[in-house]
Design an enzyme around this catalytic site. Structure first.
Site, PDB file in Angstrom:
ATOM      1  N   ASP A 244      42.049   6.587 -14.815  1.00 59.95           N
ATOM      2  CA  ASP A 244      43.113   6.386 -15.802  1.00 59.95           C
ATOM      3  C   ASP A 244      42.721   7.126 -17.076  1.00 59.95           C
ATOM      4  O   ASP A 244      41.619   6.925 -17.590  1.00 59.95           O
ATOM      5  CB  ASP A 244      43.244   4.873 -16.062  1.00 59.95           C
TER       6      ASP A 244
ATOM      7  N   GLU B 297      50.084  12.871  10.125  1.00 62.23           N
ATOM      8  CA  GLU B 297      49.658  11.525  10.499  1.00 62.23           C
ATOM      9  C   GLU B 297      50.433  11.196  11.772  1.00 62.23           C
ATOM     10  O   GLU B 297      51.661  11.254  11.768  1.00 62.23           O
ATOM     11  CB  GLU B 297      49.988  10.532   9.378  1.00 62.23           C
TER      12      GLU B 297
ATOM     13  N   ASP C  93      53.222  12.480   6.387  1.00 59.97           N
ATOM     14  CA  ASP C  93      53.275  11.043   6.641  1.00 59.97           C
ATOM     15  C   ASP C  93      54.044  10.723   7.932  1.00 59.97           C
ATOM     16  O   ASP C  93      55.147  11.250   8.134  1.00 59.97           O
ATOM     17  CB  ASP C  93      53.985  10.396   5.440  1.00 59.97           C
TER      18      ASP C  93
ATOM     19  N   ASP D  91      51.048  15.095  -0.192  1.00 63.56           N
ATOM     20  CA  ASP D  91      51.568  14.207   0.838  1.00 63.56           C
ATOM     21  C   ASP D  91      53.057  14.503   1.006  1.00 63.56           C
ATOM     22  O   ASP D  91      53.784  14.638   0.026  1.00 63.56           O
ATOM     23  CB  ASP D  91      51.371  12.748   0.389  1.00 63.56           C
TER      24      ASP D  91
ATOM     25  N   HIS E  38      43.548   5.566   2.789  1.00 64.60           N
ATOM     26  CA  HIS E  38      44.157   4.551   1.925  1.00 64.60           C
ATOM     27  C   HIS E  38      44.803   3.406   2.722  1.00 64.60           C
ATOM     28  O   HIS E  38      45.290   2.456   2.116  1.00 64.60           O
ATOM     29  CB  HIS E  38      45.203   5.219   1.041  1.00 64.60           C
ATOM     30  N   ASP E  39      44.866   3.514   4.042  1.00 63.79           N
ATOM     31  CA  ASP E  39      45.485   2.476   4.863  1.00 63.79           C
ATOM     32  C   ASP E  39      44.472   1.583   5.570  1.00 63.79           C
ATOM     33  O   ASP E  39      44.863   0.660   6.283  1.00 63.79           O
ATOM     34  CB  ASP E  39      46.383   3.114   5.938  1.00 63.79           C
TER      35      ASP E  39
HETATM   36  C1  GLC Z   1      51.869   6.042   6.316  1.00 69.66           C
HETATM   37  C2  GLC Z   1      51.105   5.939   5.027  1.00 69.66           C
HETATM   38  C3  GLC Z   1      51.185   4.523   4.554  1.00 69.66           C
HETATM   39  C4  GLC Z   1      52.622   4.173   4.324  1.00 69.66           C
HETATM   40  C5  GLC Z   1      53.484   4.450   5.549  1.00 69.66           C
HETATM   41  C6  GLC Z   1      54.934   4.479   5.202  1.00 69.66           C
HETATM   42  O1  GLC Z   1      51.292   5.295   7.332  1.00 69.66           O
HETATM   43  O2  GLC Z   1      49.800   6.391   5.189  1.00 69.66           O
HETATM   44  O3  GLC Z   1      50.423   4.315   3.397  1.00 69.66           O
HETATM   45  O4  GLC Z   1      52.734   2.820   3.990  1.00 69.66           O
HETATM   46  O5  GLC Z   1      53.191   5.703   6.128  1.00 69.66           O
HETATM   47  O6  GLC Z   1      55.248   5.606   4.445  1.00 69.66           O
HETATM   48 CA    CA Z   2      47.251   6.098 -16.786  1.00 70.68          CA
END
Ligand code: GLC
Ligand code: CA
Length: 566
Positions: free
Chosen positions: A24, A257, A203, A101, A332-333
């Protein structure tokens, strides 16, 4: 490996940044682009080559930016388009590439396309989404990840129709069978490429194609809808068109993905001759410690190392002649790798984290490192619902309450499986909020940063997890054998040790990793027993090693990379 098959994205190491949680810069508790700009020297110092940013576009943040309301603007939380331009310029100056992304299975319900689409059945944007008129009855069931009832159909009274949402009710699915949707997406992609980005992480790209007659889910998919979602009838047609119309015109990398895509279908997506994607993320590893078909429920009894090894060995084989793999232990998942695949107990943490670095950076395929893993960040394991932020966990909580489920079990599972484990702030130093921000962050810090799990301490300490990470990056960079060389597993059934050779005409490397907390022995293959071993990296003092011609004895979570000179 032929010289003409060498590619920057095969030799590069990707560093994934979750921008909300990285740094931040203006003390509003939310990470931002200026924060990333301020940390570019750090990123460069890691030795990585490519940065992938999770979504930074305009979004109501129902799913932290994966619900996009305008693809061509920056969310004010993250800064401005001028900040973005500065970021990409400074990254390129430093020789770093930027991957964005691309979320095109769905948009936010606040995207102008959906706002129009829902106005009337004959609105020009109606067919941008997947509507089902209610007079035909309720459509055949489809599963939604982020719906309290897991129902992917939402009834909309205004036009007396249902719309499809594989994810949250605020993430309506786009209709990829509509050429106007495809052209609009391609235009947007070109616009970002023309700004200078170097690629896209796509994604849930395996989900974009749907049979728009919405037949009943075939029986064989009951309980596991992923392969069904990933095998839409037009998926390859769309990806080939996207490649022809957009990707082929840029020097870019793509990584999809791909939930639901298995070993058998893999090459259909990434065989160079088919001109679709460069790489994708499969889900076999990510599902290994979960109850089948359930995203947040941990599998009883954990996983076996032989299973972990088989997944990597099978996937390596698929890409050994064509295509290219991606190696990742987290994102991140999913939770933090040291907590998930090894051991974050303070007694083992250092060796466990460095052992996983050795693995990630010595396999064939492009390695993806999630921010914070380089310093061995661990699961935060929140035990109060108020600390959680993720829609996935919050919905699962509501569902548990609604169904009168067991909240103790709920927390036991989410402490290990929640996506928030990987979304707490980056740990920069020992200041109040770990140097992430001057104010309370949008999600609580992991209090364990004070125990040396932060960048400042680890930069100073030559024996830290971070320094080990950099050393291992250096070794991968120095030896193309570790990038392109063949992979051969040794003793696949050993439940403590993962050992493999990486070799080509020039070099033979032996990697030996103890995935257990007990001293374990590994027997050298007969043909190497006479060879000369040079240990080029170990996470224990070299004097702790016992190498005799027959066996190697490894301490808990010990990792070794040896060069074999025959
Ligand atoms: C993918 C992303 C995830 C998101 C989902 C819906 O799996 O990595 O973070 O919630 O798609 O967009
Ligand atoms: Ca900030």
């Amino acid at each position: 490996m032929q010289a003409d098959q060498r590619k920057w994205w095969k030799e590069g190491i990707v560093y994934q940044i979750y921008p909300r949680s990285f740094q931040d810069s203006n003390d509003d508790g939310i990470g931002d682009l200026r924060g990333i700009i301020n940390r570019l020297d750090y990123i460069k110092s890691l030795g990585v080559d490519i940065v992938w940013l999770n979504p930074i576009y305009a979004s109501p943040n129902d799913d932290n930016g994966y619900d996009i309301s305008d693809y061509q603007s920056i969310h004010p939380d993250f800064g401005t388009m001028a900040d973005f331009d500065e970021l990409i310029q400074k990254m390129h100056q430093k020789g770093l590439r930027l991957v964005m992304d691309l979320v095109i299975n769905h948009t936010s319900d606040e995207h102008i396309w959906f706002q129009e689409s829902k106005k009337s059945r004959n609105n020009p944007y109606r067919d941008f989404y997947l509507w089902w008129p209610a007079e035909k009855g309720k459509p055949a069931a489809r599963y939604s990840y982020f719906d309290v009832n897991n129902d992917a159909w939402q009834y909309d009274v205004h036009t007396d129709s249902y719309y499809l949402h594989y994810f949250s009710v605020k993430q309506p699915d786009l209709n990829w069978e509509n050429p106007k949707v495809r052209e609009a997406v391609y235009d947007m992609m070109r616009w970002w490429f023309d700004k200078g980005i170097d690629g896209f992480r796509m994604d849930v790209i395996s989900y974009i194609s749907k049979d728009t007659n919405f037949p009943e889910l075939p029986k064989k998919y009951n309980g596991n809808f992923l392969p069904f979602y990933a095998q839409g009838p037009t998926i390859h047609q769309h990806l080939q068109e996207m490649n022809r119309k957009v990707l082929a015109h840029y020097n870019c990398m793509t990584v999809g993905e791909a939930p639901g895509v298995g070993l058998k279908e893999a090459l259909d997506f990434v065989d160079e001759d088919r001109k679709e994607l460069d790489m994708f993320f499969h889900f076999d590893l990510m599902e290994l410690d979960r109850k089948p078909g359930e995203f947040f429920t941990m599998r009883q009894g954990g996983f076996k190392l032989s299973e972990f090894k088989k997944i990597h060995t099978d996937w390596d084989a698929v890409f050994s002649k064509k295509g290219w793999g991606s190696i990742f232990l987290s994102n991140h998942d999913f939770p933090r790798p040291v907590s998930r695949w090894a051991n974050d107990h303070p007694k083992y943490w250092y060796h466990a984290a460095t052992m996983l670095h050795t693995f990630l950076l010595s396999m064939r395929g492009t390695p993806y490192v999630y921010f914070g893993d380089e310093i061995g960040m661990t699961n935060v394991r929140f035990d109060k619902i108020d600390d959680y932020r993720d829609i996935g966990t919050l919905n699962a909580y509501q569902k548990t309450i609604k169904e009168g489920g067991n909240l103790q079990d709920f927390f036991a599972n989410h402490k290990e499986s929640s996506r928030d484990n990987a979304r707490v702030p980056m740990q920069w130093n020992a200041d109040k909020y770990a140097g992430f921000s001057g104010v309370t962050p949008w999600i609580p810090n992991n209090p364990n940063f004070i125990n040396g799990i932060h960048v400042a301490a680890q930069e100073k300490d030559q024996t830290s997890v971070l320094q080990f990470f950099k050393k291992m990056v250096g070794i991968r960079k120095k030896h193309l054998t570790l990038v392109y060389g063949q992979y051969e597993i040794l003793e696949p059934d050993h439940e403590q040790i993962y050992a493999y050779k990486r070799f080509d005409d020039r070099n033979i490397f032996l990697v030996v990793l103890n995935f257990s907390d007990t001293v374990s022995e590994f027997h050298l293959p007969a043909e190497t027993q006479e060879a000369h071993f040079e240990i080029i990296l170990s996470n224990y003092e070299t004097s702790d090693h016992e190498i005799n011609p027959e066996k190697i004895c490894l301490q808990a979570y010990q990792a070794m990379v040896c060069k074999i000179n025959t």
